[in-house]
Design a protein around this motif. Structure first.
Motif, PDB file in Angstrom:
ATOM      1  N   ARG A  74       0.934  -1.206   0.020  1.00  0.00           N
ATOM      2  CA  ARG A  74       0.037   0.177  -0.034  1.00  0.00           C
ATOM      3  C   ARG A  74       0.776   1.278   0.019  1.00  0.00           C
ATOM      4  O   ARG A  74       2.041   1.123   0.528  1.00  0.00           O
ATOM      5  CB  ARG A  74      -0.939   0.153   1.035  1.00  0.00           C
ATOM      6  CG  ARG A  74      -2.123  -1.043   0.949  1.00  0.00           C
ATOM      7  CD  ARG A  74      -3.058  -0.967   1.980  1.00  0.00           C
ATOM      8  NE  ARG A  74      -4.301  -1.660   2.080  1.00  0.00           N
ATOM      9  CZ  ARG A  74      -5.501  -1.244   1.945  1.00  0.00           C
ATOM     10  NH1 ARG A  74      -5.918  -0.071   2.427  1.00  0.00           N
ATOM     11  NH2 ARG A  74      -6.614  -2.344   1.778  1.00  0.00           N
ATOM     12  N   ASP A  76       0.464   5.676   0.633  1.00  0.00           N
ATOM     13  CA  ASP A  76      -0.145   6.593   1.428  1.00  0.00           C
ATOM     14  C   ASP A  76      -0.774   7.582   0.520  1.00  0.00           C
ATOM     15  O   ASP A  76      -0.410   7.733  -0.476  1.00  0.00           O
ATOM     16  CB  ASP A  76       0.439   6.894   2.785  1.00  0.00           C
ATOM     17  CG  ASP A  76       1.620   7.970   2.603  1.00  0.00           C
ATOM     18  OD1 ASP A  76       1.884   8.355   1.443  1.00  0.00           O
ATOM     19  OD2 ASP A  76       1.797   8.686   3.501  1.00  0.00           O
ATOM     20  N   CYS A  77      -1.626   8.506   1.262  1.00  0.00           N
ATOM     21  CA  CYS A  77      -2.143   9.876   0.578  1.00  0.00           C
ATOM     22  C   CYS A  77      -1.159  10.608  -0.242  1.00  0.00           C
ATOM     23  O   CYS A  77      -1.662  11.218  -1.138  1.00  0.00           O
ATOM     24  CB  CYS A  77      -2.926  10.550   1.445  1.00  0.00           C
ATOM     25  SG  CYS A  77      -2.103  11.010   2.861  1.00  0.00           S
ATOM     26  N   SER A  79       1.845   9.704  -1.148  1.00  0.00           N
ATOM     27  CA  SER A  79       2.660   8.664  -1.836  1.00  0.00           C
ATOM     28  C   SER A  79       3.983   8.813  -1.400  1.00  0.00           C
ATOM     29  O   SER A  79       4.890   8.641  -2.376  1.00  0.00           O
ATOM     30  CB  SER A  79       2.378   9.159  -3.545  1.00  0.00           C
ATOM     31  OG  SER A  79       1.157   8.734  -3.814  1.00  0.00           O
TER      32      SER A  79
ATOM     33  N   THR B  29      -1.400   6.388   9.628  1.00  0.00           N
ATOM     34  CA  THR B  29      -0.864   7.579   9.187  1.00  0.00           C
ATOM     35  C   THR B  29       0.859   7.056   9.353  1.00  0.00           C
ATOM     36  O   THR B  29       1.312   6.674  10.287  1.00  0.00           O
ATOM     37  CB  THR B  29      -0.964   8.882   9.919  1.00  0.00           C
ATOM     38  OG1 THR B  29      -1.054   8.598  11.137  1.00  0.00           O
ATOM     39  CG2 THR B  29      -2.520   9.125   9.654  1.00  0.00           C
ATOM     40  N   CYS B  94      -7.284  10.508   7.764  1.00  0.00           N
ATOM     41  CA  CYS B  94      -6.763  11.036   6.561  1.00  0.00           C
ATOM     42  C   CYS B  94      -7.436  12.396   5.856  1.00  0.00           C
ATOM     43  O   CYS B  94      -8.572  12.279   6.115  1.00  0.00           O
ATOM     44  CB  CYS B  94      -6.739  10.069   5.359  1.00  0.00           C
ATOM     45  SG  CYS B  94      -5.802  10.439   3.751  1.00  0.00           S
ATOM     46  N   ARG B 100      -8.177   6.078   6.852  1.00  0.00           N
ATOM     47  CA  ARG B 100      -6.686   6.151   6.966  1.00  0.00           C
ATOM     48  C   ARG B 100      -5.782   6.456   5.767  1.00  0.00           C
ATOM     49  O   ARG B 100      -6.588   6.332   4.843  1.00  0.00           O
ATOM     50  CB  ARG B 100      -6.055   4.546   7.265  1.00  0.00           C
ATOM     51  CG  ARG B 100      -6.392   3.537   6.570  1.00  0.00           C
ATOM     52  CD  ARG B 100      -6.152   2.276   7.055  1.00  0.00           C
ATOM     53  NE  ARG B 100      -6.256   1.232   6.066  1.00  0.00           N
ATOM     54  CZ  ARG B 100      -5.222  -0.069   6.267  1.00  0.00           C
ATOM     55  NH1 ARG B 100      -4.359   0.287   6.940  1.00  0.00           N
ATOM     56  NH2 ARG B 100      -5.664  -1.014   5.561  1.00  0.00           N
ATOM     57  N   CYS B 101      -4.617   6.931   5.923  1.00  0.00           N
ATOM     58  CA  CYS B 101      -3.918   7.547   4.633  1.00  0.00           C
ATOM     59  C   CYS B 101      -3.350   6.211   3.662  1.00  0.00           C
ATOM     60  O   CYS B 101      -3.418   6.545   2.642  1.00  0.00           O
ATOM     61  CB  CYS B 101      -2.646   8.063   5.308  1.00  0.00           C
ATOM     62  SG  CYS B 101      -3.120   9.584   6.027  1.00  0.00           S
ATOM     63  N   PHE B 102      -3.350   5.127   4.043  1.00  0.00           N
ATOM     64  CA  PHE B 102      -2.840   3.846   3.285  1.00  0.00           C
ATOM     65  C   PHE B 102      -3.946   3.325   2.404  1.00  0.00           C
ATOM     66  O   PHE B 102      -4.251   2.217   2.650  1.00  0.00           O
ATOM     67  CB  PHE B 102      -1.941   2.888   4.099  1.00  0.00           C
ATOM     68  CG  PHE B 102      -0.700   3.301   4.995  1.00  0.00           C
ATOM     69  CD1 PHE B 102       0.405   3.539   3.852  1.00  0.00           C
ATOM     70  CD2 PHE B 102      -0.689   4.023   6.123  1.00  0.00           C
ATOM     71  CE1 PHE B 102       1.650   4.074   4.500  1.00  0.00           C
ATOM     72  CE2 PHE B 102       0.412   4.439   6.708  1.00  0.00           C
ATOM     73  CZ  PHE B 102       1.400   4.532   5.720  1.00  0.00           C
TER      74      PHE B 102
END
Lengths: 127, 127
Positions: A74, A76-77, A79, B29, B94, B100-102
């Motif tokens: 995965r 994250d937001c 990247s 996060t 997020c 969540r961010c992932f």
């Protein structure tokens, strides 16, 4: 566009990579990947990292046998961080012989090692 | 010795900090802390980070209300990564409004957003 181009590599060409145990959910390790490490991880489904201290690519468990079999990768937001969901061979992720690297817990104003050494590192690494 | 001196801060004075949900076990996060952020996190039991883009300390949730209540603070074997076990207020970690961010998962050779937006960021941040 190559999926590897979506990752926001830092100035050193690296990204932090968290490994989480698929079964227990424990956060095992935080290590670093360069582009080659992430590519090989995706290709082989075995976690590969970049060792900043040794300045080389390594496969987790290459010496100890404690490989991480990767179930999921995965991003994250932003990247700029990777999460691996893994099956940890041998149940030992840490070079100290513990289940995981995050074994120091803050108690009051001191860090305490709160997880046992399951195997002597000398036995793991044959030193 | 001060427990903060045990942390191996990088050249920028920072350390990566993972936040994991206490209940679900999900990795929420990865953010960065400087010494002050870690000190305040320990003192207030609310996660504080250092924003590299904004160049300032921030309390997670200061705008959104999605604070992270810290149950446990851990340090890894090399003392260069922190793990927080948290209760995530609002169930949204997020800034995109997801849990969540992932949320990007590698499927074949593409990243796919695999978790839904629970709340419109415009509604979260009032923009």
């Amino acid at each position: 566009m190559d999926w590897l181009d979506s990752v926001l590599w830092n100035d050193a060409g690296l990204v932090p990579a968290i490994a989480q145990d698929r079964v227990s959910g424990e956060v095992l390790t935080l290590a670093w990947m360069n582009r080659d490490a992430l590519a090989r991880t995706a290709q082989t489904r075995l976690a590969h990292y970049w060792s900043r201290s040794r300045g080389r690519l390594w496969q987790k468990g290459e010496q100890s046998g404690h490989v991480q079999r990767v179930q999921e990768i995965r991003l994250d937001c932003d990247s700029d961080a990777v999460l691996l969901v893994v099956e940890q061979e041998g149940g030992i992720a840490c070079h100290t012989g513990r289940r995981r690297c995050f074994f120091q817990r803050l108690d009051g104003d001191a860090w305490r090692a709160v997880e046992p050494v399951l195997k002597d590192p000398k036995a793991i690494y044959g030193k």
